[in-house]
Design a protein around this motif. Structure first.
Motif, PDB file in Angstrom:
ATOM      1  N   ILE A 610     -18.965  83.574  62.180  1.00 22.29           N
ATOM      2  CA  ILE A 610     -19.669  84.653  61.486  1.00 22.29           C
ATOM      3  C   ILE A 610     -19.454  84.213  59.915  1.00 22.29           C
ATOM      4  CG2 ILE A 610     -19.401  87.085  60.551  1.00 22.29           C
ATOM      5  CD1 ILE A 610     -18.116  87.754  63.458  1.00 22.29           C
ATOM      6  N   VAL A 611     -18.615  83.863  59.251  1.00 19.53           N
ATOM      7  CA  VAL A 611     -18.322  83.530  57.845  1.00 19.53           C
ATOM      8  C   VAL A 611     -19.516  82.356  57.459  1.00 19.53           C
ATOM      9  CG1 VAL A 611     -17.100  82.894  56.141  1.00 19.53           C
ATOM     10  CG2 VAL A 611     -16.298  84.547  57.427  1.00 19.53           C
ATOM     11  N   GLU A 612     -19.424  81.453  58.307  1.00 15.29           N
ATOM     12  CA  GLU A 612     -20.315  80.283  57.976  1.00 15.29           C
ATOM     13  C   GLU A 612     -21.557  80.364  58.231  1.00 15.29           C
ATOM     14  OE1 GLU A 612     -18.411  77.234  60.872  1.00 15.29           O
ATOM     15  OE2 GLU A 612     -16.733  77.133  59.688  1.00 15.29           O
ATOM     16  N   ASN A 613     -22.060  81.495  59.115  1.00 14.51           N
ATOM     17  CA  ASN A 613     -23.444  81.697  59.437  1.00 14.51           C
ATOM     18  C   ASN A 613     -24.058  82.693  58.863  1.00 14.51           C
ATOM     19  OD1 ASN A 613     -24.270  79.335  61.194  1.00 14.51           O
ATOM     20  ND2 ASN A 613     -22.234  80.130  62.135  1.00 14.51           N
ATOM     21  N   TYR A 614     -23.241  83.977  58.498  1.00  8.84           N
ATOM     22  CA  TYR A 614     -23.934  85.184  58.117  1.00  8.84           C
ATOM     23  C   TYR A 614     -23.121  85.569  56.633  1.00  8.84           C
ATOM     24  CZ  TYR A 614     -25.276  84.699  63.042  1.00  8.84           C
ATOM     25  OH  TYR A 614     -25.628  84.291  64.055  1.00  8.84           O
ATOM     26  N   TRP A 615     -22.626  84.981  56.092  1.00 11.43           N
ATOM     27  CA  TRP A 615     -21.693  85.377  54.926  1.00 11.43           C
ATOM     28  C   TRP A 615     -22.606  85.957  53.814  1.00 11.43           C
ATOM     29  CZ3 TRP A 615     -18.050  88.016  52.991  1.00 11.43           C
ATOM     30  CH2 TRP A 615     -17.574  87.908  51.787  1.00 11.43           C
ATOM     31  N   LYS A 616     -23.589  85.081  53.726  1.00 15.51           N
ATOM     32  CA  LYS A 616     -24.572  85.633  52.524  1.00 15.51           C
ATOM     33  C   LYS A 616     -25.292  86.734  52.649  1.00 15.51           C
ATOM     34  CE  LYS A 616     -24.369  81.525  50.204  1.00 15.51           C
ATOM     35  NZ  LYS A 616     -23.593  81.776  48.622  1.00 15.51           N
TER      36      LYS A 616
END
Length: 821
Positions: A610-616
C-alpha cells in the motif's frame, strides 16, 4: 414392551401456549419411594429392556386431571407447567385414568377429577352453599339473563367450572343452537347479539367436552353462525358460513377412502378458521382461556398426519400423479399445494415420527418430483415447491445433498435440482426479491460445513464441496461476472444490485467457511477484481458488500490471497472509492479506514504494498492517524530489513532475558522489544504522534531523518560510557560487601550462562535515564545468585512507569544513582 395400549406421547405446554413434543414411550403407574406415593412413569422407547425416564409424576390427590377425546389426559404440575399424555389406544387411556381416579377416590366416569379452586375464602364459602349452578330456561325471553350469567361467571375459575358442567349435563348447547335458528328466522337482532356473547363465553370455558359437541358435524356451522352477529358490527353480520360452504370448497386431489379421516380434515379446517378468523382477537385475560382450543387443533393435526402416512395407497397415488407427464397443470397445482400443507402439518410430529415421515417422502421420490414442479411456469406452483424444498433442507440437509450428488452422475449440470434452485434465485421477478432471499438461505444451509457429517467411509464435506465448485459455482457467479466486465457495473438498477448483494453474501460465507475450494476459485477466476468493480456502484449497500468480501479475505491473513491482491493491484479500486467518497463521514468511509487499520496492525506484506503504490494518494489524509501509521510501520520494516544484525540482537535479548519464572513473554514485553522509541512515547495512541514529536524524539535532525533503533542508540552510548561503567564497578565493589568479589561484568552476544533482568530504565525508549550517566550494559555473565544489576523490585517499578502517564513528571532513579545512594 409390546403393549401398544400403554404407548403414549408426552407433551408440555410452552410459554406460547403451544404443545411441545417430549418423546414417545410406555406409561405405567406404581409406588415411588422417593416421591412417597403412587406415580405415573413414562419410559422412552428403546431396544433395551428399559428406556430413559421421560416422565415421573406423582399422582397428587388435589391435582385436577382432565380426560379429553378418549385418548388424552391433561393436568398441571405447577402454575405454568402443563402436561399431557396422548395414548395410542383408548383402552390404555382408560386404564391409566382408572388408576388416577382410584388414587383420588373419584368415579372413573368423570372427565375431570377436581374442581379448579382458586377463590378467596369468602367466595369459596358462598359457592359451597350452592353446590350447583342453575341455568335459566333455554328460551328467547331468558337469553339476556343467560348472557349476564355467563359474563359474571368467567372471572371466577370455580364458577366457570360449574357453568361448564351445567351446560354440558343439560345438553344446553343444542338447545341454544335451536334458539339461534329461530332468531335468524325471526330476524331477532337482540336475541342474536345475546347468543353471540353466550357462545363466545362458552369458548372461554376452555372445556374439551363442550368443544366436541360444538365442533360436531351437525353443530359447527350453527356455532359459526352465532359468532357472525357481533354487536360491535352495528347490524352488519359477517358471512363466514357463506365463505366456508361456497368459496372454500374441499377438494380431494387424491380420493380419501377413510370417512373418519375425511371428517377429521373437515373439522380441523373449520376449527382453525374459527380460531383465526371468527373469534375476536383475545385479550391477555382471554388468551389463557383458549389453551384447550389450541390443543384440540394440535392433536387433530397429529391424527391427520398419522392417518395419511399410514395410507400407503394414498401416498403412492399422490407421487405417481405428481410425476406423470399426462397430469394437467391445474391438477398438479392442486397436488403440490396439498403436499405443501401435508409437510406443514408434519411439523406437529415428534422427532422420530417426523424422521420417518421425511424418509417415506424421500423413498417415494419427492425430490425428483420437485424438479418437475420447479420447471413449471406457474409462479404459485414454484413458490409452493420452494416451501416444500425448505422443509426438506431444514430438516435433513444431508439427505438433499446425497440426492444432488447422485443425480449429477446421470444428468447435465443445467437440469440439476440445485442449479434449478440457483436459477430461480437469479430470475426472481419480485422487485424485493423475497423468493431469492429464501432460496439463498437454503443454499447457504446446503454448503454449510457445520451440518456436514464425516464417517469412516466418506467425508461429506470434501465430496459435496468438490461437487458444488465443479458443477454449481459457475451458475451462481454468472450474474456477477456478467455485470463486472468494465470498470463499473454494467447494470446498476436496484433489483440487479440486490441480486448481486445476495450472491456476494453467499460468496462471503464461502470465504469464511470453506478452505482451498473457494481460494482456488477466487484466484483462478479473478473473482476479487470483478467484485471490486462493484465499489463504483451508485447503491451504497452493494459497494459495502464488495468491501466486506475483500475484508473477509484479508482477515484470513493467507499469503496466497495477499500475493494475488498485490500482483493485481487490487487496492486500487478501494483507494478510488475512498477518494471519491471525499470527506463524508459514512459507512463507506469507516469500512475502508477499518480495512487499512487492520492491514497496518496485522499484515506486513500488504502494508508495504500500500505504501509503495498508493502513498501519494493517501498522504494528505490526516483526520485519522491510520495512513501515517501505515507509513511509519513500513519504514520500521525497511529499517529492520536493512539492519539484520540489530534484529538478531533484538532476538537474543528477547529470548534470554532474566525471568523470575518459566512464563513466555507477555504482550507488553513483546511490544517493548518490537517497538521503536517513537511508538512508546505515547502508549495511549493507536499510531505514533505527529511529526513534530518525531522530530523532537530524533534530536531535532528533521522529519526526514531515519529514526534510530533503541538498541543501536544503546550501542553508541556504551562506547561513550565505557569509562563511566568502570567507575560504577569500582564504586559498587566498595559497597558493604553485598556483592561477591568474583562478579564479572561483560557485554556479549553469547547465549551461554547468561541471565538478564528486565531492561534498565535507561535502555527503554524515551526514558529520562538515558543520558550520559546511564546504567551499566544489559547483558551480564553472572557467577553469583544475584547480579550487580538484577533488582527485581526495581524492575517492577520500571515496568509500571513505562506505561504510566506521569513518567516524565517523576523520572525514576537510574540504577547507578541507586547504587551510589
Amino acid at each position: 414392551m409390546t403393549d401398544t395400549r400403554r404407548r403414549v406421547k408426552v407433551y408440555t405446554l410452552n410459554e406460547d401456549r403451544q404443545w411441545d413434543d417430549r418423546g414417545t414411550g410406555h406409561v405405567s403407574s406404581g409406588y415411588v419411594e422417593r416421591l412417597k406415593g403412587m406415580s405415573l412413569l413414562v419410559r422412552a422407547e428403546s431396544d433395551g429392556e428399559s428406556g430413559s425416564l421421560l416422565l415421573e409424576s406423582k399422582i397428587n390427590p388435589n391435582t385436577a386431571y382432565q380426560k379429553q377425546q378418549d385418548t388424552l389426559i391433561v393436568w398441571s404440575e405447577a402454575e405454568n407447567y402443563d402436561l399431557a399424555l396422548s395414548f395410542q389406544e383408548k383402552a390404555g387411556c382408560d386404564e391409566i385414568w382408572e388408576k388416577i381416579c382410584q388414587v383420588q377416590g373419584k368415579d372413573p366416569s368423570v372427565d375431570i377429577t377436581q374442581e379448579l379452586v382458586d377463590e378467596s375464602e369468602e367466595e369459596r364459602f358462598d359457592d359451597m352453599s350452592s353446590p350447583g349452578l342453575e341455568l335459566p330456561p333455554c328460551e328467547l325471553g331468558h337469553l339476556e339473563e343467560l348472557a349476564e350469567l355467563v359474563a359474571s361467571s368467567l372471572p371466577s375459575p370455580l364458577r366457570r367450572e360449574k357453568l361448564a358442567l351445567a351446560v354440558e349435563n343439560e345438553g344446553y348447547i343444542r338447545k341454544l343452537l335451536e334458539l339461534f335458528r329461530q332468531c335468524e328466522d325471526l330476524e331477532n337482532a337482540d336475541g342474536l347479539h345475546h347468543l353471540y356473547e353466550i357462545v363466545k363465553g362458552i369458548f372461554l370455558l376452555n372445556r374439551t367436552a363442550l368443544f366436541e359437541v360444538m365442533f360436531s358435524e351437525e353443530c359447527i356451522m350453527d356455532v359459526i353462525g352465532c359468532l357472525e352477529h357481533d354487536p360491535a358490527l352495528d347490524g352488519l353480520p359477517r358471512r363466514h358460513r357463506d365463505f366456508l360452504t361456497k368459496t372454500a370448497r374441499f377438494k380431494e386431489v387424491i380420493p380419501i377412502g377413510d370417512p373418519e379421516l375425511r371428517a377429521k380434515i373437515h373439522q380441523t379446517y373449520r376449527v382453525q378458521y374459527i380460531q383465526d378468523m371468527v373469534l375476536p382477537t383475545p385479550s391477555v385475560f382471554e388468551e389463557n382461556m383458549l389453551s384447550t382450543l389450541h390443543s384440540f387443533i394440535f392433536f387433530n393435526k397429529v391424527e391427520i398426519v398419522g392417518m395419511l402416512q399410514d395410507d400407503e395407497k394414498f401416498l403412492t397415488d399422490l407421487f405417481a400423479q405428481l410425476t406423470d407427464e399426462a397430469t394437467d397443470d391445474d391438477k398438479r397445482h392442486e397436488l403440490v399445494n396439498f403436499l405443501k400443507e401435508f409437510c406443514a402439518f408434519s411439523q406437529t410430529l415428534q422427532p422420530q415420527n417426523r424422521d420417518t415421515f421425511f424418509k417415506t417422502l424421500s423413498n417415494m421420490g419427492i425430490l425428483p418430483a420437485l424438479e418437475v414442479i420447479l420447471g413449471m411456469d406457474d409462479v404459485q406452483v414454484r413458490g409452493a415447491a420452494t416451501d416444500i424444498f425448505s422443509y426438506l433442507v431444514e430438516y435433513n440437509p444431508s439427505m438433499v445433498r446425497e440426492f444432488i450428488m447422485q443425480e449429477s452422475q446421470q444428468n447435465d449440470d443445467d437440469i440439476l435440482l440445485i442449479n434449478l434452485i440457483i436459477e430461480h434465485m437469479i430470475c426472481d421477478s419480485d422487485p424485493e426479491l423475497g423468493g431469492a432471499v429464501q432460496l439463498m438461505g437454503l443454499l447457504r444451509t446446503l454448503v454449510d460445513p457445520e451440518n456436514m457429517m464425516a464417517t469412516a467411509n466418506k467425508t461429506e464435506k470434501t465430496e459435496f464441496l468438490s461437487f458444488f465448485y465443479k458443477h454449481c459455482m459457475h451458475v451462481l457467479s454468472a450474474p456477477l461476472l456478467a455485470n463486472t466486465t468494465d470498470d463499473k457495473p454494467s447494470r446498476d438498477d436496484f433489483q440487479t444490485s440486490q441480486l448481486l448483494a445476495l450472491i456476494l453474501e453467499l460468496l462471503t460465507f464461502c470465504v469464511e467457511h470453506h478452505t482451498y475450494h473457494i481460494k482456488n476459485y477466487i484466484i483462478n477466476k479473478d473473482i476479487l477484481r470483478r467484485v471490486l468493480v462493484l465499489t463504483a456502484s451508485q447503491h451504497a449497500f452493494l459497494a459495502l458488500c464488495a468491501l466486506r468480501f475483500m475484508r473477509r479475505i484479508i482477515g484470513l491473513k493467507d499469503e496466497f490471497y495477499n500475493r494475488y491482491i498485490m500482483k493485481n493491484f487490487l487496492f486500487e479500486p478501494v483507494v478510488k472509492a475512498f477518494l471519491n467518497n471525499g470527506a463524508r463521514y459514512n459507512l463507506m468511509n469507516s469500512a475502508i479506514i477499518e480495512m487499512f487499520e487492520y492491514v497496518r496492525v496485522d499484515v506486513k506484506s500488504l502494508t508495504a504494498h500500500i505504501v509503495e503504490n498508493y502513498w501519494k494518494s493517501l498522504e494528505d489524509v490526516d483526520y485519522v492517524q491510520t495512513f501515517k501509521g501505515l507509513k511509519l510501520r513500513y519504514e520500521q520494516q525497511r529499517e529492520r530489513q536493512d539492519n539484520p544484525k540489530l534484529d538478531s540482537m533484538r532476538s537474543i535479548l528477547r529470548n534470554h532475558r532474566f525471568r523470575r519464572d518459566a512464563r513466555t513473554l507477555d504482550d507488553d514485553e513483546e511490544m517493548w522489544f518490537n517497538a521503536d522509541e517513537e511508538e512508546l512515547e505515547d502508549c495511549e495512541a493507536v499510531v505514533p504522534p505527529s511529526d513534530s514529536k518525531i522530530t523532537k524524539a530524533s534530536g531535532g535532525a528533521g522529519e526526514n531523518e531515519d529514526l534510530m533503533d533503541p538498541i543501536s542508540k544503546f550501542m553508541e552510548r556504551k562506547k561513550l560510557k565505557d569509562s563511566d561503567d568502570k567507575e560504577v564497578l569500582g564504586k559498587s565493589s566498595s559497597l558493604s560487601g553485598r556483592q561477591s568479589p568474583s562478579f564479572k561484568l561483560s557485554f556479549s552476544g553469547s547465549t551461554t550462562k547468561t541471565s538478564l533482568s528486565s531492561p534498565p530504565a535507561s535502555l527503554r525508549p524515551g526514558s529520562p535515564g538515558s543520558g550520559a550517566k546511564g546504567s551499566p550494559p544489559t547483558a551480564a555473565t553472572v557467577t553469583t545468585k544475584v547480579g550487580l544489576v538484577d533488582y527485581p523490585d526495581d524492575d517492577e517499578e520500571d515496568e509500571e512507569e513505562v506505561g504510566g502517564e506521569s513518567k516524565e513528571e517523576t523520572p525514576p532513579l537510574s540504577k547507578k544513582s541507586k547504587l551510589s545512594s
